[in-house]
Design a protein around this motif. Structure first.
Motif, PDB file in Angstrom:
ATOM      1  N   GLY A   1       0.801  -1.214   0.000  1.00 57.33           N
ATOM      2  CA  GLY A   1       0.000   0.000   0.000  1.00 57.33           C
ATOM      3  C   GLY A   1       0.835   1.265   0.000  1.00 57.33           C
ATOM      4  O   GLY A   1       1.952   1.302   0.529  1.00 57.33           O
ATOM      5  N   ILE A   2       0.268   2.345  -0.566  1.00 57.01           N
ATOM      6  CA  ILE A   2       0.974   3.623  -0.672  1.00 57.01           C
ATOM      7  C   ILE A   2      -0.043   4.753  -0.609  1.00 57.01           C
ATOM      8  O   ILE A   2      -1.137   4.657  -1.163  1.00 57.01           O
ATOM      9  N   CYS A   3       0.303   5.829   0.091  1.00 54.15           N
ATOM     10  CA  CYS A   3      -0.550   7.010   0.131  1.00 54.15           C
ATOM     11  C   CYS A   3       0.316   8.250   0.314  1.00 54.15           C
ATOM     12  O   CYS A   3       1.508   8.155   0.633  1.00 54.15           O
ATOM     13  N   MET A   4      -0.283   9.406   0.148  1.00 56.58           N
ATOM     14  CA  MET A   4       0.405  10.687   0.234  1.00 56.58           C
ATOM     15  C   MET A   4      -0.191  11.499   1.372  1.00 56.58           C
ATOM     16  O   MET A   4      -1.420  11.592   1.499  1.00 56.58           O
ATOM     17  N   ASP A   5       0.661  12.117   2.214  1.00 55.31           N
ATOM     18  CA  ASP A   5       0.133  12.965   3.273  1.00 55.31           C
ATOM     19  C   ASP A   5       0.055  14.411   2.797  1.00 55.31           C
ATOM     20  O   ASP A   5       0.415  14.743   1.661  1.00 55.31           O
ATOM     21  N   ALA A   6      -0.414  15.313   3.677  1.00 54.86           N
ATOM     22  CA  ALA A   6      -0.632  16.709   3.294  1.00 54.86           C
ATOM     23  C   ALA A   6       0.661  17.421   2.954  1.00 54.86           C
ATOM     24  O   ALA A   6       0.658  18.428   2.237  1.00 54.86           O
ATOM     25  N   GLY A   7       1.775  16.932   3.458  1.00 57.59           N
ATOM     26  CA  GLY A   7       3.076  17.514   3.165  1.00 57.59           C
ATOM     27  C   GLY A   7       3.752  16.908   1.958  1.00 57.59           C
ATOM     28  O   GLY A   7       4.948  17.126   1.751  1.00 57.59           O
ATOM     29  N   ASP A   8       2.998  16.175   1.141  1.00 56.94           N
ATOM     30  CA  ASP A   8       3.530  15.502  -0.042  1.00 56.94           C
ATOM     31  C   ASP A   8       4.661  14.540   0.316  1.00 56.94           C
ATOM     32  O   ASP A   8       5.688  14.463  -0.367  1.00 56.94           O
TER      33      ASP A   8
ATOM     34  N   HIS B   1      -1.700  -4.206   3.723  1.00 54.45           N
ATOM     35  CA  HIS B   1      -2.012  -3.859   2.335  1.00 54.45           C
ATOM     36  C   HIS B   1      -2.290  -2.355   2.220  1.00 54.45           C
ATOM     37  O   HIS B   1      -1.376  -1.564   2.148  1.00 54.45           O
ATOM     38  N   GLY B   2      -3.559  -1.952   2.193  1.00 58.42           N
ATOM     39  CA  GLY B   2      -3.881  -0.548   1.993  1.00 58.42           C
ATOM     40  C   GLY B   2      -3.431   0.343   3.142  1.00 58.42           C
ATOM     41  O   GLY B   2      -3.325  -0.081   4.294  1.00 58.42           O
ATOM     42  N   VAL B   3      -3.182   1.624   2.807  1.00 56.22           N
ATOM     43  CA  VAL B   3      -2.793   2.614   3.801  1.00 56.22           C
ATOM     44  C   VAL B   3      -3.409   3.940   3.383  1.00 56.22           C
ATOM     45  O   VAL B   3      -3.533   4.241   2.196  1.00 56.22           O
ATOM     46  N   ALA B   4      -3.843   4.738   4.374  1.00 59.08           N
ATOM     47  CA  ALA B   4      -4.451   6.038   4.084  1.00 59.08           C
ATOM     48  C   ALA B   4      -4.183   6.974   5.251  1.00 59.08           C
ATOM     49  O   ALA B   4      -3.933   6.530   6.385  1.00 59.08           O
TER      50      ALA B   4
ATOM     51  N   GLY C   1      -4.012  14.113   9.923  1.00 57.52           N
ATOM     52  CA  GLY C   1      -2.667  13.572   9.915  1.00 57.52           C
ATOM     53  C   GLY C   1      -2.517  12.229  10.591  1.00 57.52           C
ATOM     54  O   GLY C   1      -1.387  11.776  10.825  1.00 57.52           O
ATOM     55  N   PHE C   2      -3.626  11.541  10.894  1.00 59.11           N
ATOM     56  CA  PHE C   2      -3.563  10.207  11.467  1.00 59.11           C
ATOM     57  C   PHE C   2      -3.500   9.168  10.348  1.00 59.11           C
ATOM     58  O   PHE C   2      -4.194   9.288   9.331  1.00 59.11           O
ATOM     59  N   LEU C   3      -2.677   8.155  10.572  1.00 58.92           N
ATOM     60  CA  LEU C   3      -2.413   7.138   9.565  1.00 58.92           C
ATOM     61  C   LEU C   3      -3.190   5.867   9.880  1.00 58.92           C
ATOM     62  O   LEU C   3      -3.201   5.404  11.022  1.00 58.92           O
ATOM     63  N   TYR C   4      -3.809   5.270   8.848  1.00 61.00           N
ATOM     64  CA  TYR C   4      -4.575   4.032   8.985  1.00 61.00           C
ATOM     65  C   TYR C   4      -3.933   2.967   8.104  1.00 61.00           C
ATOM     66  O   TYR C   4      -3.676   3.206   6.917  1.00 61.00           O
TER      67      TYR C   4
ATOM     68  N   ARG D   1      -7.767  -6.712  10.472  1.00 62.06           N
ATOM     69  CA  ARG D   1      -8.058  -5.526  11.275  1.00 62.06           C
ATOM     70  C   ARG D   1      -7.510  -4.275  10.592  1.00 62.06           C
ATOM     71  O   ARG D   1      -6.759  -4.347   9.621  1.00 62.06           O
ATOM     72  N   VAL D   2      -7.898  -3.127  11.139  1.00 56.97           N
ATOM     73  CA  VAL D   2      -7.342  -1.833  10.765  1.00 56.97           C
ATOM     74  C   VAL D   2      -6.658  -1.257  11.997  1.00 56.97           C
ATOM     75  O   VAL D   2      -7.189  -1.352  13.111  1.00 56.97           O
ATOM     76  N   GLN D   3      -5.487  -0.668  11.814  1.00 60.40           N
ATOM     77  CA  GLN D   3      -4.791   0.010  12.900  1.00 60.40           C
ATOM     78  C   GLN D   3      -4.645   1.493  12.566  1.00 60.40           C
ATOM     79  O   GLN D   3      -4.432   1.864  11.419  1.00 60.40           O
ATOM     80  N   LYS D   4      -4.722   2.328  13.599  1.00 60.30           N
ATOM     81  CA  LYS D   4      -4.630   3.778  13.450  1.00 60.30           C
ATOM     82  C   LYS D   4      -3.453   4.290  14.290  1.00 60.30           C
ATOM     83  O   LYS D   4      -3.275   3.872  15.430  1.00 60.30           O
ATOM     84  N   PHE D   5      -2.683   5.235  13.698  1.00 60.32           N
ATOM     85  CA  PHE D   5      -1.463   5.734  14.355  1.00 60.32           C
ATOM     86  C   PHE D   5      -1.405   7.252  14.291  1.00 60.32           C
ATOM     87  O   PHE D   5      -1.888   7.872  13.341  1.00 60.32           O
ATOM     88  N   ASP D   6      -0.767   7.819  15.305  1.00 61.62           N
ATOM     89  CA  ASP D   6      -0.460   9.238  15.319  1.00 61.62           C
ATOM     90  C   ASP D   6       0.946   9.414  14.782  1.00 61.62           C
ATOM     91  O   ASP D   6       1.935   9.091  15.468  1.00 61.62           O
ATOM     92  N   VAL D   7       1.070   9.891  13.555  1.00 65.47           N
ATOM     93  CA  VAL D   7       2.380  10.088  12.927  1.00 65.47           C
ATOM     94  C   VAL D   7       2.656  11.574  12.688  1.00 65.47           C
ATOM     95  O   VAL D   7       3.529  11.930  11.906  1.00 65.47           O
ATOM     96  N   ARG D   8       1.900  12.434  13.354  1.00 69.63           N
ATOM     97  CA  ARG D   8       2.070  13.870  13.161  1.00 69.63           C
ATOM     98  C   ARG D   8       3.417  14.325  13.691  1.00 69.63           C
ATOM     99  O   ARG D   8       3.967  13.774  14.634  1.00 69.63           O
ATOM    100  N   GLU D   9       3.933  15.393  13.073  1.00 68.08           N
ATOM    101  CA  GLU D   9       5.204  15.966  13.512  1.00 68.08           C
ATOM    102  C   GLU D   9       5.027  16.574  14.886  1.00 68.08           C
ATOM    103  O   GLU D   9       4.032  17.222  15.175  1.00 68.08           O
ATOM    104  N   ARG D  10       6.008  16.362  15.734  1.00 70.68           N
ATOM    105  CA  ARG D  10       5.946  16.893  17.112  1.00 70.68           C
ATOM    106  C   ARG D  10       6.626  18.234  17.196  1.00 70.68           C
ATOM    107  O   ARG D  10       7.574  18.509  16.490  1.00 70.68           O
TER     108      ARG D  10
END
Length: 344
Positions: A271-278, A316-319, A324-327, A335-344
């Motif tokens: 899986g591949i996705c793009m965040d708001a910061g490209d 597989h999939g990622v979004a 800014g939370f990653l799934y 299952r689906v997992q959710k993570f906080d990957v935001r810049e600190r």
């Protein structure tokens, strides 16, 4: 080991068809290794609401609802951002890739044959479009190698201009359509060279790639190929711009093996996705999630193989949502997992 279920046979066959060699490669971390904040997880194997039988694709709506394709249950499930089941709607067999357009319409790719069941009657290889409420609006495609035909369509991405990019996996190409399903262009062929896809796999080894796809804010397109441990970057018209990845089991590489089987191994990006910061977020089948720049420079990563929080079996999939939370679709753990990957 207990008798494998259908999902186990699925991945076992793919590993065999891709002929991935070698002993298990352990991940070698370094000082860039990060630990993402594991916020929550939901799902387990089953067919009840909120359960999954091999989830594949994921998309986030403008209202921050989470849509997940449920491959063997032939449905799309909708959840809140906190994992609360909201609704589900039935779809044709074998839904995989999923994407939303600017009006919230839901685009779903359907493979014609389930993995490891090539002797069964083939269903229609197609793209189906649904309203935000799950009403079928239109569909296009059939099995074949012509324009607008598919052999195991996989990941889908829609750019800001409304172009629909589809990974036509076993035809080893990307096809491009407008949102009505009109064919626009295509690129790619089987091979090892940059701009080609999949190497020299078995004809039905759709895991070879292109498998998943994403677009950045400039309109450039990124594809994953597990068998070659490679990500390729193209212009919106298919001109090759760059490629990156390696078979090494270290930061920036995709060499971590999926080790659920005693004699069969799999590795590579999924899986591949793009965040708001490209910046790109890319799953590895061996249980790693990594962030890269659009130039392919490794930034950080987390995860390993397993079933605990922050661990994965064949993701597989990622979004990523608007906050800014990653799934991550943890397919083999259902299952689906959710993570906080935001810049600190």
């Amino acid at each position: 080991m207990p008798r494998p279920d259908l999902a186990f046979r699925f991945l076992a066959l793919l590993a065999f068809l891709n002929c991935i060699p070698g002993a298990h490669a352990a991940y070698a971390g370094d000082e860039t290794e990060q630990r993402a904040g594991s916020l929550l997880q939901w799902g387990e194997k089953g067919s009840d609401p909120g359960q999954f039988n091999f989830p594949i694709g994921i998309a986030i709506s403008s209202s921050n609802e989470v849509l997940v394709t449920d491959f063997y249950n032939a449905r799309v499930q909708r959840f809140s951002a906190t994992g609360v089941f909201l609704a589900a709607f039935s779809v044709a067999p074998f839904p995989g890739g999923i994407a939303l357009d600017g009006e919230g319409r839901i685009f779903v790719a359907h493979a014609g044959i389930p993995p490891s069941k090539y002797d069964q009657p083939r269903q229609r290889d197609k793209i189906a479009v649904y309203s935000p409420e799950g009403e079928l609006l239109r569909e296009w495609g059939k099995f074949g190698a012509g324009d607008g035909e598919f052999d195991m369509p996989g990941g889908i991405a829609i750019n800001r201009a409304g172009r629909v990019y589809v990974c036509d996996q076993c035809n080893r190409r990307v096809q491009v359509f407008d949102r009505e399903g009109n064919f626009l262009t295509k690129w790619g062929q089987q091979g090892f060279q940059p701009g080609q896809f999949g190497g020299n796999p078995h004809p039905k080894a759709f895991f070879a790639g292109p498998t998943f796809i994403a677009c950045d804010n400039k309109g450039d397109v990124y594809t994953t190929e597990a068998i070659l441990c490679r990500v390729q970057k193209f212009s919106s018209e298919g001109k090759l711009l760059a490629h990156f990845g390696s078979t090494e089991a270290k930061p920036g590489g995709f060499g971590q093996y999926f080790t659920a089987f005693e004699k069969l191994n799999m590795r590579g990006p999924t899986g591949i996705c793009m965040d708001a910061g490209d910046r790109l977020w890319i799953n590895g089948i061996g249980g790693r999630v990594q962030q890269f720049s659009t130039a392919g420079e490794y930034i950080k990563g987390f995860g390993k193989e397993g079933s605990q929080a922050g661990e994965f079996y064949a993701p597989h999939g990622v979004a990523i949502d608007k906050h800014g939370f990653l799934y991550v679709v943890d397919s083999f753990n259902h299952r689906v997992q959710k993570f906080d990957v935001r810049e600190r």
